[in-house]
Design an enzyme around this catalytic site. Structure first.
Site, PDB file in Angstrom:
ATOM      1  N   SER A 138       0.841  -1.202   0.000  1.00 43.79           N
ATOM      2  CA  SER A 138       0.000   0.000   0.000  1.00 43.79           C
ATOM      3  C   SER A 138       0.869   1.241   0.000  1.00 43.79           C
ATOM      4  CB  SER A 138      -0.854  -0.035   1.278  1.00 43.79           C
ATOM      5  OG  SER A 138      -1.450   1.213   1.518  1.00 43.79           O
ATOM      6  N   TYR A 162      -1.820  -0.712  11.026  1.00 41.31           N
ATOM      7  CA  TYR A 162      -2.095  -1.293   9.699  1.00 41.31           C
ATOM      8  C   TYR A 162      -0.888  -1.062   8.782  1.00 41.31           C
ATOM      9  CZ  TYR A 162      -3.673  -1.583   4.887  1.00 41.31           C
ATOM     10  OH  TYR A 162      -3.751  -1.885   3.547  1.00 41.31           O
ATOM     11  N   LYS A 166       2.038  -3.693   6.921  1.00 36.32           N
ATOM     12  CA  LYS A 166       2.487  -3.755   5.515  1.00 36.32           C
ATOM     13  C   LYS A 166       4.008  -3.585   5.416  1.00 36.32           C
ATOM     14  CE  LYS A 166      -1.534  -4.350   3.542  1.00 36.32           C
ATOM     15  NZ  LYS A 166      -1.885  -5.631   2.931  1.00 36.32           N
TER      16      LYS A 166
HETATM   17  P1  NAD Z   1     -11.286  -6.614   1.462  1.00 39.44           P
HETATM   18  O1  NAD Z   1     -11.483  -6.571   2.943  1.00 39.44           O
HETATM   19  O2  NAD Z   1     -12.433  -6.343   0.590  1.00 39.44           O
HETATM   20  O3  NAD Z   1     -10.642  -8.024   1.047  1.00 39.44           O
HETATM   21  C1  NAD Z   1      -9.795  -8.745   1.903  1.00 39.44           C
HETATM   22  C2  NAD Z   1     -10.295 -10.189   1.912  1.00 39.44           C
HETATM   23  O4  NAD Z   1      -9.443 -10.964   2.756  1.00 39.44           O
HETATM   24  C3  NAD Z   1     -11.715 -10.326   2.455  1.00 39.44           C
HETATM   25  O5  NAD Z   1     -12.476 -11.107   1.576  1.00 39.44           O
HETATM   26  C4  NAD Z   1     -11.521 -11.041   3.799  1.00 39.44           C
HETATM   27  O6  NAD Z   1     -12.636 -11.868   4.106  1.00 39.44           O
HETATM   28  C5  NAD Z   1     -10.254 -11.827   3.540  1.00 39.44           C
HETATM   29  N1  NAD Z   1      -9.457 -12.129   4.738  1.00 39.44           N
HETATM   30  C6  NAD Z   1      -9.047 -11.281   5.713  1.00 39.44           C
HETATM   31  N2  NAD Z   1      -8.308 -11.944   6.616  1.00 39.44           N
HETATM   32  C7  NAD Z   1      -8.234 -13.234   6.199  1.00 39.44           C
HETATM   33  C8  NAD Z   1      -7.598 -14.397   6.709  1.00 39.44           C
HETATM   34  N3  NAD Z   1      -6.912 -14.375   7.860  1.00 39.44           N
HETATM   35  N4  NAD Z   1      -7.711 -15.548   6.012  1.00 39.44           N
HETATM   36  C9  NAD Z   1      -8.427 -15.595   4.852  1.00 39.44           C
HETATM   37  N5  NAD Z   1      -9.060 -14.519   4.343  1.00 39.44           N
HETATM   38  C10 NAD Z   1      -8.954 -13.360   5.005  1.00 39.44           C
HETATM   39  O7  NAD Z   1     -10.066  -5.609   1.153  1.00 39.44           O
HETATM   40  P2  NAD Z   1      -9.537  -5.074  -0.246  1.00 39.44           P
HETATM   41  O8  NAD Z   1      -9.844  -3.636  -0.321  1.00 39.44           O
HETATM   42  O9  NAD Z   1      -9.945  -5.969  -1.340  1.00 39.44           O
HETATM   43  O10 NAD Z   1      -7.965  -5.189   0.025  1.00 39.44           O
HETATM   44  C11 NAD Z   1      -7.211  -6.311  -0.402  1.00 39.44           C
HETATM   45  C12 NAD Z   1      -5.770  -6.136   0.026  1.00 39.44           C
HETATM   46  O11 NAD Z   1      -5.263  -4.917  -0.525  1.00 39.44           O
HETATM   47  C13 NAD Z   1      -5.571  -6.025   1.534  1.00 39.44           C
HETATM   48  O12 NAD Z   1      -4.390  -6.707   1.870  1.00 39.44           O
HETATM   49  C14 NAD Z   1      -5.402  -4.541   1.758  1.00 39.44           C
HETATM   50  O13 NAD Z   1      -4.619  -4.263   2.897  1.00 39.44           O
HETATM   51  C15 NAD Z   1      -4.701  -4.115   0.494  1.00 39.44           C
HETATM   52  N6  NAD Z   1      -4.910  -2.698   0.151  1.00 39.44           N
HETATM   53  C16 NAD Z   1      -6.192  -2.220   0.074  1.00 39.44           C
HETATM   54  C17 NAD Z   1      -6.399  -0.876  -0.223  1.00 39.44           C
HETATM   55  C18 NAD Z   1      -7.781  -0.291  -0.251  1.00 39.44           C
HETATM   56  O14 NAD Z   1      -7.920   0.920  -0.057  1.00 39.44           O
HETATM   57  N7  NAD Z   1      -8.825  -1.064  -0.515  1.00 39.44           N
HETATM   58  C19 NAD Z   1      -5.289  -0.046  -0.470  1.00 39.44           C
HETATM   59  C20 NAD Z   1      -4.003  -0.590  -0.411  1.00 39.44           C
HETATM   60  C21 NAD Z   1      -3.832  -1.934  -0.092  1.00 39.44           C
HETATM   61  C1  WQD Z   2      -9.114   9.929   0.990  1.00 38.53           C
HETATM   62  C2  WQD Z   2      -9.267  11.432   1.184  1.00 38.53           C
HETATM   63  C3  WQD Z   2      -9.492  12.056   3.493  1.00 38.53           C
HETATM   64  C4  WQD Z   2     -13.400  10.130   4.054  1.00 38.53           C
HETATM   65  C5  WQD Z   2      -6.660   4.934   3.201  1.00 38.53           C
HETATM   66  C6  WQD Z   2      -5.625   4.209   4.002  1.00 38.53           C
HETATM   67  C7  WQD Z   2      -4.537   3.700   3.101  1.00 38.53           C
HETATM   68  C8  WQD Z   2      -5.134   2.868   1.946  1.00 38.53           C
HETATM   69  C9  WQD Z   2      -6.254   3.570   1.254  1.00 38.53           C
HETATM   70  C10 WQD Z   2      -5.049   0.566   2.500  1.00 38.53           C
HETATM   71  C11 WQD Z   2      -8.466  11.974   2.378  1.00 38.53           C
HETATM   72  C12 WQD Z   2     -10.752  12.389   2.727  1.00 38.53           C
HETATM   73  C13 WQD Z   2     -12.232  10.594   3.522  1.00 38.53           C
HETATM   74  C14 WQD Z   2     -14.412  11.064   4.421  1.00 38.53           C
HETATM   75  C15 WQD Z   2     -12.970  12.853   3.692  1.00 38.53           C
HETATM   76  N1  WQD Z   2      -5.674   1.648   2.430  1.00 38.53           N
HETATM   77  N2  WQD Z   2     -12.016  11.930   3.351  1.00 38.53           N
HETATM   78  N3  WQD Z   2     -14.151  12.395   4.223  1.00 38.53           N
HETATM   79  O1  WQD Z   2      -6.795   7.987   3.902  1.00 38.53           O
HETATM   80  O2  WQD Z   2      -5.923   8.269   1.542  1.00 38.53           O
HETATM   81  O3  WQD Z   2      -6.048   6.022   2.535  1.00 38.53           O
HETATM   82  O4  WQD Z   2      -7.210   4.029   2.231  1.00 38.53           O
HETATM   83  O5  WQD Z   2      -3.880   0.366   2.344  1.00 38.53           O
HETATM   84  O6  WQD Z   2      -3.698   2.950   3.908  1.00 38.53           O
HETATM   85  O7  WQD Z   2      -5.063   5.113   4.952  1.00 38.53           O
HETATM   86  O8  WQD Z   2      -8.138   7.132   1.901  1.00 38.53           O
HETATM   87  O9  WQD Z   2     -10.478   7.198   1.216  1.00 38.53           O
HETATM   88  O10 WQD Z   2      -9.933   7.326   3.674  1.00 38.53           O
HETATM   89  O11 WQD Z   2      -9.400   9.266   2.214  1.00 38.53           O
HETATM   90  O12 WQD Z   2     -12.796  14.048   3.540  1.00 38.53           O
HETATM   91  O13 WQD Z   2     -15.485  10.705   4.930  1.00 38.53           O
HETATM   92  O14 WQD Z   2     -10.632  11.708   1.499  1.00 38.53           O
HETATM   93  O15 WQD Z   2      -9.210  13.034   4.437  1.00 38.53           O
HETATM   94  O16 WQD Z   2      -8.023  13.252   2.018  1.00 38.53           O
HETATM   95  P1  WQD Z   2      -6.676   7.470   2.534  1.00 38.53           P
HETATM   96  P2  WQD Z   2      -9.564   7.662   2.275  1.00 38.53           P
END
Ligand code: NAD
Ligand code: WQD
Length: 367
Positions: A138, A162, A166
């Protein structure tokens, strides 16, 4: 080769494949001719997402409901050591917990699920000689970046548990590769995923109040929430609101296919270790996103500027050049596409996948 072109079929284990990014990736994998097994404990997802993936792809996948911390299960799934052929060519590892606020309240749950879970998966992979892994990292690993756009060589830091999970996993993967250069590992650093598949059949289905901006805006547009709180209007950005790099989830999914291809290029020779940003390179403010969503949906999104959210940075967007060089990948979809697709998903599925589960239940009851 373009990111969405089919390539020779691999057998891919997708952990967390029922979730938001995982389900979109499973669809792209199936459409490209790969065979897919999902391992998911469904703690933050519904199996309905995968039923819809199968119907969109016109092909089946296998769902194993289980936990990445269950070593015996992984052992059975991946194939026994030393004996027969490994059951998979590669693992795409999405499984993890991802709510920043929750991680502050429950750090041990995050280290156990994300870090210990990944170590358990890696041990089982090593034992079964399945040594190709694509990992969901991430942009959070950049902490508060010194400048934007952000390149992969920027310094890393964690601002919450979190993010630390990572960072630690990234380091574990590097140590693993150093110990055994036969591994092929891609660490993909996603920026802010958004949008949904163009069909409107799969998308993001947050449980409870969304933490992220895009699903929150969608729920305001459809009338499930009254008003968007804009966290901070006094950042040093063009309109004072936070700037992020929103990347369409289908582009992100295709980034994983591109990574699998890049890891395969050296197949049979030596391993590979790639660390790549997946972003668009375009910075979008909260107010830009709200305006784009209003245009796409034809609905108004009332907003109120409130105090900054603790831990937020002013601006975070990628330098995406390395992904183009190393993976031949770049984002194809823009903010308008993302908002149109998110709105289609939201308006066709106002209760997310829960609606289908309730429908299936009532259909069963009346039969
Ligand atoms: P999500 O929660 O929709 O998907 C994660 C999946 O993993 C879910 O289906 C959950 O049931 C499963 N899971 C969690 N723990 C588990 C375990 N111990 N064993 C088996 N399954 C398990 O999340 P997402 O948004 O699809 O994110 C996927 C990956 O990408 C995550 O690792 C997340 O940290 C990373 N990521 C997400 C974002 C984002 O903003 N969505 C940004 C950067 C990185
Ligand atoms: C985006 C922008 C907020 C909600 C997070 C995690 C990051 C990654 C992605 C997993 C920011 C603003 C948000 C609201 C707002 N996840 N905001 N009102 O914070 O960039 O990243 O998700 O890896 O680790 O930290 O994403 O969508 O929460 O926010 O004004 O109700 O929207 O301040 O500027 P962020 P976000």
């Amino acid at each position: 080769m373009a990111a969405s072109e089919p390539s020779s079929g691999q057998r891919v284990l997708v952990t967390g494949g029922a979730g938001y990014i995982g389900s979109h990736t499973c669809l792209e994998l199936l459409q490209a001719g790969h065979s897919v097994t999902v391992l998911d404990n469904l703690c933050n997802s519904s199996p309905e997402s995968l039923k819809r993936v199968e119907s969109l792809a016109g092909r089946a996948l296998e769902l194993v409901q289980g936990d990445i911390r269950d070593f015996d299960l992984l052992r059975r799934l991946l194939g026994s050591p030393g004996g027969k052929q490994p059951a998979f060519d590669a693992v795409v590892h999405f499984a993890g917990l991802k709510a920043v606020g929750e991680s502050v309240a429950q750090p041990l749950a995050y280290f156990d699920n994300n870090v210990a879970g990944t170590v358990c998966l890696l041990r089982a992979m090593a034992e079964a000689a399945v040594k190709t892994l694509v990992f969901s990292s991430s942009a959070t690993v950049y902490g508060d970046p010194a400048s934007v756009p952000i390149s992969e060589d920027f310094s890393r830091s964690a601002t919450n548990p979190y993010g630390r999970s990572k960072l630690v996993i990234e380091d574990i993967l590097e140590d693993l590769y150093r110990s055994d250069p036969a591994w092929c590992i891609a660490r993909l650093r996603y920026f802010n995923p958004g949008g949904a598949h163009v069909s409107g059949l799969i998308g993001e289905d947050p449980q409870g109040t969304p933490n992220n901006l895009m699903p929150y805006v969608s729920q305001v547009a459809i009338g499930q929430r009254e008003c968007l709180q804009v966290f901070g209007g006094d950042y040093p950005t063009p309109d004072g609101t936070g700037v992020r790099d929103y990347i369409h989830v289908v582009d992100l999914a295709n980034g994983h296919l591109a990574a699998l291809r890049a890891l395969r290029q050296d197949d049979g020779q030596s391993g590979r270790f790639l660390t790549v940003n997946l972003g668009t390179g375009v910075g979008v403010s909260v107010l830009d996103l709200v305006k784009a969503f209003e245009r796409a949906s034809g609905r108004s999104v009332p907003c109120r500027v409130v105090a900054r959210r603790a831990g937020d940075v002013a601006a975070c967007y990628a330098n995406p050049a390395l992904a183009k060089t190393l993976l031949g990948w770049q984002a194809q979809r823009n903010l308008a596409d993302m908002c149109a697709d998110a709105w289609r998903w939201q308006s066709q599925n106002p209760q997310g996948y829960r609606q289908s589960a309730a429908q299936a239940h009532s259909d069963g009851a009346t039969r």
